[in-house]
Scaffold this motif. Structure first.
Motif, short mmCIF file in Angstrom:
data_model
loop_
_atom_site.label_atom_id
_atom_site.label_comp_id
_atom_site.label_asym_id
_atom_site.label_seq_id
_atom_site.Cartn_x
_atom_site.Cartn_y
_atom_site.Cartn_z
N LEU A 168 0.83 -1.21 0.00
CA LEU A 168 0.00 0.00 0.00
C LEU A 168 0.87 1.26 0.00
N ALA A 169 2.03 1.16 0.65
CA ALA A 169 2.83 2.37 0.82
C ALA A 169 3.69 2.69 -0.41
N VAL A 170 4.18 1.67 -1.09
CA VAL A 170 5.18 1.91 -2.15
C VAL A 170 4.62 1.65 -3.54
N SER A 171 3.29 1.68 -3.71
CA SER A 171 2.78 1.38 -5.04
C SER A 171 2.31 2.64 -5.78
N ARG A 172 2.92 3.79 -5.49
CA ARG A 172 2.48 5.00 -6.17
C ARG A 172 3.14 5.17 -7.53
N VAL B 46 5.59 3.37 -10.72
CA VAL B 46 6.06 2.12 -11.32
C VAL B 46 7.54 1.91 -11.03
N LYS B 47 8.30 2.98 -11.08
CA LYS B 47 9.75 2.83 -10.96
C LYS B 47 10.15 2.28 -9.58
N THR B 48 9.63 2.89 -8.54
CA THR B 48 9.98 2.40 -7.20
C THR B 48 9.38 1.02 -6.97
N ALA B 49 8.19 0.79 -7.50
CA ALA B 49 7.55 -0.51 -7.32
C ALA B 49 8.43 -1.60 -7.92
N ALA C 76 2.00 -8.08 -8.90
CA ALA C 76 0.87 -7.40 -8.28
C ALA C 76 1.21 -5.93 -8.00
N ILE C 77 2.40 -5.67 -7.47
CA ILE C 77 2.71 -4.29 -7.11
C ILE C 77 2.95 -3.44 -8.37
N LEU C 78 3.49 -4.08 -9.42
CA LEU C 78 3.69 -3.35 -10.67
C LEU C 78 2.35 -2.94 -11.28
N ALA C 79 1.44 -3.91 -11.35
CA ALA C 79 0.13 -3.62 -11.92
C ALA C 79 -0.54 -2.51 -11.11
N MET C 80 -0.42 -2.63 -9.79
CA MET C 80 -1.03 -1.65 -8.91
C MET C 80 -0.45 -0.25 -9.16
N ALA C 81 0.89 -0.18 -9.25
CA ALA C 81 1.52 1.12 -9.44
C ALA C 81 1.09 1.72 -10.78
N GLY C 82 1.01 0.87 -11.81
CA GLY C 82 0.56 1.36 -13.12
C GLY C 82 -0.82 1.96 -13.02
N ILE C 83 -1.71 1.24 -12.34
CA ILE C 83 -3.09 1.73 -12.22
C ILE C 83 -3.13 3.01 -11.39
N ARG C 84 -2.36 3.04 -10.31
CA ARG C 84 -2.42 4.22 -9.44
C ARG C 84 -1.87 5.47 -10.11
N GLU C 85 -0.89 5.28 -10.98
CA GLU C 85 -0.38 6.46 -11.72
C GLU C 85 -1.47 7.08 -12.56
N LYS C 86 -2.27 6.20 -13.18
CA LYS C 86 -3.38 6.69 -13.99
C LYS C 86 -4.46 7.33 -13.12
N LEU C 87 -4.61 6.74 -11.95
CA LEU C 87 -5.70 7.13 -11.07
C LEU C 87 -5.49 8.49 -10.42
N ALA C 88 -4.23 8.93 -10.40
CA ALA C 88 -3.89 10.14 -9.65
C ALA C 88 -4.75 11.33 -10.06
N GLU C 89 -5.15 11.36 -11.34
CA GLU C 89 -5.90 12.54 -11.78
C GLU C 89 -7.41 12.36 -11.69
N GLU C 90 -7.84 11.15 -11.31
CA GLU C 90 -9.28 10.91 -11.31
C GLU C 90 -9.94 11.56 -10.10
N ARG C 91 -11.26 11.78 -10.24
CA ARG C 91 -12.00 12.31 -9.09
C ARG C 91 -12.57 11.14 -8.31
N LEU D 213 -12.67 7.65 0.06
CA LEU D 213 -12.08 6.51 -0.65
C LEU D 213 -10.67 6.79 -1.13
N ARG D 214 -10.27 8.05 -1.10
CA ARG D 214 -8.96 8.40 -1.63
C ARG D 214 -7.85 7.67 -0.91
N GLY D 215 -6.79 7.36 -1.60
CA GLY D 215 -5.66 6.67 -0.96
C GLY D 215 -5.96 5.20 -0.76
N PRO D 216 -5.92 4.75 0.50
CA PRO D 216 -6.04 3.31 0.74
C PRO D 216 -7.36 2.72 0.28
N GLY D 217 -8.45 3.47 0.43
CA GLY D 217 -9.76 2.93 0.09
C GLY D 217 -9.83 2.43 -1.34
#
Lengths: 199, 209, 207
Positions: free
Chosen positions: A35-39, A41-44, A153-168, A173-177
């Motif tokens: 949860l903490a390091v999946s923001r 792709v590179k660090t993930a 799993a963490i790579l896929a998550m990071a990819g999705i979260r990068e896209k998600l950053a701009e969503e409303r 629910l923001r962040g962990p939710g």
């Protein structure tokens, strides 16, 4: 008598550890760093490789410690302490070796290594391997497969979260939710791999 | 901090951390070893009884309470000719074979025992002593309702002695209704059982022939 | 961490149970327990293990804090935590073997539960034994009630039972069991919902 013997078995163990029995999505291990390091792709990716490496290495070490030292001495109940010590020692050792011989790799993975000692996926990998009475070869396959599964799993998550950053997203629910909801969907997808392995 | 500084001399020494760590580890480990030794017998007895209860159930003997005594008095340990099965001789002299089996289930290894008549054609019963399938789905294999479906089941000859078929379809000889929603567990269980029965028939065939 | 901690029983309870609830606020330590939340009984036993481990290890670490050299602090903490976890594990094996089977490796994983180490570092290391004990206890209880709140709907909707006992309607023919609830994704979804509800609620109160 043993229908499981054969050259294919380590491969099956590896794939089922990476997909159907994914250590994160099916066994819930390694959630905190996930949860903490999946923001990004590179660090993930960096953390992912470090986990693959340490999980494989500690599976071998802990297999030897458990079956060659603890079981003959009848001290199985000390496995928790021994495993943790071995993991900490292994991580420390890898850090020292990397620092001396491969500064480039050290720069990439170095900061992640201390995090890994307390990653439950590592200890969990060792505990599962012992409970299932894997042979050494299967234990290696299991450790490697689990690591790969965690990294995927963490790579896929990071990819999705990068896209998600701009969503409303609703405030609560923001962040962990929202991350947890995505993990749930990913877990569904990974269960879908079940049929692939057949037996 | 005056009390602490009085003892400072001791704690400033270079070897203090090592000695301290050693002492702490020693104390805690000693307690654990004591506890583990004290409960070891219990733990082993528990494990043995789990297995023995499964063997008895598979052979059709439901021993309440004194599992271990019934097990040792009534069952013969596996010998070369029984293909790895325990033997129970019923009052009428007929033998029942309780065959332990194990194999990979959906989440983890499934271990159990299946009871077979001497001719190898009828199932007496089945019981499980280790499984980690999904609660409410795959784990339902341990319920009396599911295990009951095996009692009196006629087996087919050949490599596929039995089959688990979807609930709702008519079950023919050698067929048992599977658990709805637990397809993976059931397919794997079917394979585990067929493998075990085939191996047993091969081994026990030598004995009767 | 917040610099000044309220060390009254009330203050510690409020912190651990609500304001700084380890799951809602910090999303920590869910690994070891989330896996067993498809049955209420298993969850309750895991939570009991965590409450005992966290309270007692906090107490022990606090008692030893004056003697422990700072550079080997983490090793001592791990040792103390592992000590209590092993006691629980061994006792379970001896007196409740079925439960020990059910929980599999997850009891042992309490050692790497971030909450335990987190409380040791944040509180037990520099507080008096009484405060450390209460802090550990309330954090563990705060953690437990959230997990039970996840476990109850999972077992009810997925299996139609609570603590293994059939619940009218949910176990009957009119209720189509939500199989996904007992599978791993159900745990993630339930936790997400719990976090959502809590954060929205807490957010409203703060603003």
């Amino acid at each position: 008598m043993n229908p499981e013997a054969g050259i294919l078995q380590p491969l099956v163990v590896m794939f089922s550890a990476a997909f159907t029995g994914n250590i994160l999505l099916a066994k819930f291990l390694g959630m905190c760093p996930f949860l903490a390091v999946s923001r990004q792709v590179k660090t993930a990716l960096g953390l992912g490789w470090a986990v693959v490496f340490v999980l494989t290495g500690t599976s071998v070490l802990n297999w030897l410690i458990y079956w060659k030292v603890l079981v003959p001495l009848n001290l199985e109940f000390l496995r928790f302490i021994m495993f943790i010590i071995m993991i900490a020692a292994f991580v420390q050792f890898v850090e020292m070796v990397l620092e001396r011989y491969s500064p480039v790799l050290y720069q990439k993975l170095g900061i992640f290594l201390p995090l890994i000692t307390v990653n439950c996926a590592i200890l969990g990998g060792s505990l599962f391997m012992v409970i299932r009475r894997y042979t050494l070869l299967n234990a290696v396959a299991f450790g490697f497969g689990s690591g790969i599964g965690w990294m995927l799993a963490i790579l896929a998550m990071a990819g999705i979260r990068e896209k998600l950053a701009e969503e409303r997203i609703p405030r609560g629910l923001r962040g962990p939710g929202i991350t947890l909801i995505i993990v749930g969907l990913m877990a569904l997808a990974f269960i879908g791999f079940t049929g692939v392995l057949g037996g | 901090m005056t009390a602490a500084s009085a003892r400072k001399g001791l704690r400033d020494r270079a070897e203090y951390p090592a000695v301290y760590m050693f002492a702490v580890t020693l104390v805690f480990t000693a307690i654990l070893v004591g506890l583990a030794r004290g409960t070891q017998e219990r733990v082993e007895a528990n494990r043995r009884i789990r297995f023995e209860r499964a063997v008895l159930r598979a052979a059709g003997l439901d021993a309440e309470g004194d599992v271990h005594r019934v097990f040792t008095e009534r069952l013969e340990a596996p010998s070369a000719g029984t293909g790895g099965a325990y033997v129970y001789r019923a009052a009428d002299g007929k033998a029942v074979y309780a065959l332990p089996f194990e194999g990979q289930g959906f989440w983890d290894v499934i271990k159990g025992v299946i009871g077979l008549d001497a001719d190898g054609e009828t199932v007496r019963g089945i019981a499980f002593y280790e499984q980690r399938e999904t609660p409410g789905l795959g784990a339902e294999i341990t319920t009396p309702a599911f295990r009951g479906r095996f009692e009196g089941l006629g087996l087919k000859v050949g490599a596929r002695a039995l089959a688990l078929v979807p609930a709702g379809t008519p079950a023919e000889a050698g067929e048992v209704h599977a658990i709805t929603g637990a397809t993976q567990t059931c397919t794997r269980l079917e394979k585990i059982l067929n493998d075990a029965i085939a191996a047993w028939r091969a081994a026990a065939g030598d004995m009767s022939g | 961490m917040n610099g000044k901690q309220n060390t009254s029983v009330r203050g510690l309870a409020r912190e651990g149970l609500w304001d700084n609830n380890p799951i809602f606020r910090q999303i920590l330590g869910i690994c070891s327990t989330l896996a067993v939340t498809n049955m209420v009984l298993n969850t309750a036993v895991m939570c009991a293990a965590l409450i005992l481990t966290l309270s007692l290890s906090s107490l022990t670490i606090s008692l030893l804090r004056a003697l422990t050299p700072r550079n080997i602090r983490m090793m001592v903490e791990t040792l103390v935590i592992a000590f209590y976890v092993i006691i629980f594990d061994v006792s379970l094996k001896a007196w409740w073997p079925d439960m020990s089977e059910n929980l599999g490796p997850y009891v042992g994983l309490i050692i790497t539960n971030c909450i335990v180490m987190g409380r040791a570092e944040a509180c037990a290391n520099n507080q008096s034994p009484g405060v450390a004990l209460l802090d550990g206890f309330f954090n563990a209880v705060g953690y437990s009630f959230v997990l039970l709140a996840i476990a109850v709907p999972r077992e009810l909707l997925g299996m139609g039972t609570i603590l293994g006992a059939a619940v009218p309607y949910f176990s009957g023919p009119y209720w189509d069991k939500w199989i996904i609830m007992v599978m791993p994704p159900g745990a993630f979804f339930m936790l997400a919902v719990a976090v959502w509800v809590f954060r929205s609620w807490q957010g409203d109160h703060e603003s």
